[in-house]
Design an enzyme around this catalytic site. Structure first.
Site, PDB file in Angstrom:
ATOM      1  N   ASP A  69       0.798  -1.060   0.079  1.00  0.00           N
ATOM      2  CA  ASP A  69       0.081   0.202   0.018  1.00  0.00           C
ATOM      3  C   ASP A  69       0.884   1.218   0.028  1.00  0.00           C
ATOM      4  O   ASP A  69       2.030   1.121   0.603  1.00  0.00           O
ATOM      5  CB  ASP A  69      -0.989   0.053   1.233  1.00  0.00           C
ATOM      6  CG  ASP A  69      -1.867   1.182   1.439  1.00  0.00           C
ATOM      7  OD1 ASP A  69      -2.356   1.794   0.519  1.00  0.00           O
ATOM      8  OD2 ASP A  69      -1.377   1.951   2.445  1.00  0.00           O
ATOM      9  N   ASP A  71      -0.058   5.130   0.723  1.00  0.00           N
ATOM     10  CA  ASP A  71      -0.432   6.198   1.790  1.00  0.00           C
ATOM     11  C   ASP A  71      -0.295   5.694   3.209  1.00  0.00           C
ATOM     12  O   ASP A  71      -0.888   4.813   3.632  1.00  0.00           O
ATOM     13  CB  ASP A  71      -1.859   6.620   1.661  1.00  0.00           C
ATOM     14  CG  ASP A  71      -2.021   7.281   0.081  1.00  0.00           C
ATOM     15  OD1 ASP A  71      -1.071   7.650  -0.613  1.00  0.00           O
ATOM     16  OD2 ASP A  71      -3.201   7.733  -0.239  1.00  0.00           O
TER      17      ASP A  71
END
Length: 316
Positions: A69, A71
């Site tokens: 991922d 962010d």
């Protein structure tokens, strides 16, 4: 026999008792010496415990890959908000839009979780802003924005984890709700394999202001990873995934090696319940490590130092 004689109740002379004690002591010494010798021989024949524990990532395992991922896992804050700052600087939109971006980014940094309404608003704003612009233009601007706002926000520890997979000969992919063009720029600048991201519709190289399907968020990330694994011939049971958000539990649950990185409260609880590996880079105090690979621990130090040096040189 001497030992049995010593146990009998009949009296013996002091000299006899001394002889018996000496013989018993000598026999015990011989026995313990033999046991030590046998133990040493076993240790020489068998590898130590660290060697018996399989290394991870596994060197040369082409059926494995890593999915990160973006962010708050690889980068502090949200890529889309940093991108918005860069577009504002280039007069793609007005001050009132920047204020909204700033508020959403502040919420994300303070709360440490994604607000669905904020994320949807940011995506809608981004789509309206880029409508009519060429894809190649945004890609070029994305390179500049990475240097201006994103490079110094990469978590060195997570970067080191990604590098450990690359060093093992495995592919490493970003998986994010950010536009795939932005994600691709970040992946390339970090030396990763590529990126899975939200796809904005374009015709003849020009953005239409619409999405293809839906944002790559939550279950959609899991479907993207599943599809990529099938296309690449990967064994998901041998793959790893890293995220900070409980929204990514579907993706994390797909792989054999899930990691919670800078986790929100729900993901931290879930990770502890299912004995997932966990690491937190947000403070000097690291969260409890549950089976983090040794290579990652060493790599985090080396990677952090290297990243700090690289950023210092880049600023100069």
């Amino acid at each position: 026999m001497a030992a049995l004689g010593w146990l009998t109740p009949r009296r013996r002379s002091a000299t006899a008792r001394s002889v018996l004690a000496g013989e018993a002591s000598a026999e015990a010494a011989r026995k313990s010496s033999q046991e030590l010798q046998d133990l040493e021989e076993l240790e020489e024949l068998a590898p130590d415990a660290a060697a018996q524990e399989p290394e991870f990532p596994v060197l040369g395992d082409e059926k494995a890959a890593a999915f990160f991922d973006l962010d708050n896992t690889v980068m502090q804050g949200a890529a889309l908000f940093h991108f918005g700052r860069g577009l504002y600087k280039r007069k793609f939109f007005e001050t009132r839009d920047l204020a909204r971006f700033a508020w959403q980014q502040a919420w994300f940094r303070l709360a440490g979780v994604e607000d669905p309404e904020h994320m949807q608003d940011a995506r809608d704003s981004a789509l309206s802003i880029v409508k009519g612009h060429r894809v190649s233009e945004l890609m070029s601007i994305g390179e500049e924005i990475y240097d201006e706002y994103m490079a110094e926000r990469i978590w060195p520890g997570t970067r080191a984890l990604a590098q450990a997979h690359l060093d093992a000969g495995q592919k490493v992919w970003l998986v994010t709700a950010a536009p795939v063009e932005i994600a691709t720029v970040i992946a390339r600048r970090l030396g990763l394999t590529g990126a899975l991201g939200t796809v904005a519709e374009s015709m003849d190289g020009v953005y239409t202001g619409k999405l293809v399907g839906e944002p790559l968020h939550g279950p959609a990330k899991a479907e993207a990873v599943r599809a990529l694994a099938a296309a690449e011939g990967l064994d998901l049971g041998r793959c790893a995934a890293y995220s900070d958000s409980h929204n990514d539990i579907p993706m994390l649950s797909l792989v054999g090696h899930p990691y919670a990185i800078n986790p929100d409260t729900k993901l931290r609880k879930h990770a502890r319940t299912f004995d997932w590996r966990l690491r937190d880079y947000r403070t000097a105090r690291k969260a409890a490590k549950v089976g983090i690979p040794a290579a990652a621990g060493v790599g985090a130090v080396a990677g952090g130092t290297a990243a700090a040096i690289a950023l210092h040189r880049r600023r100069r």
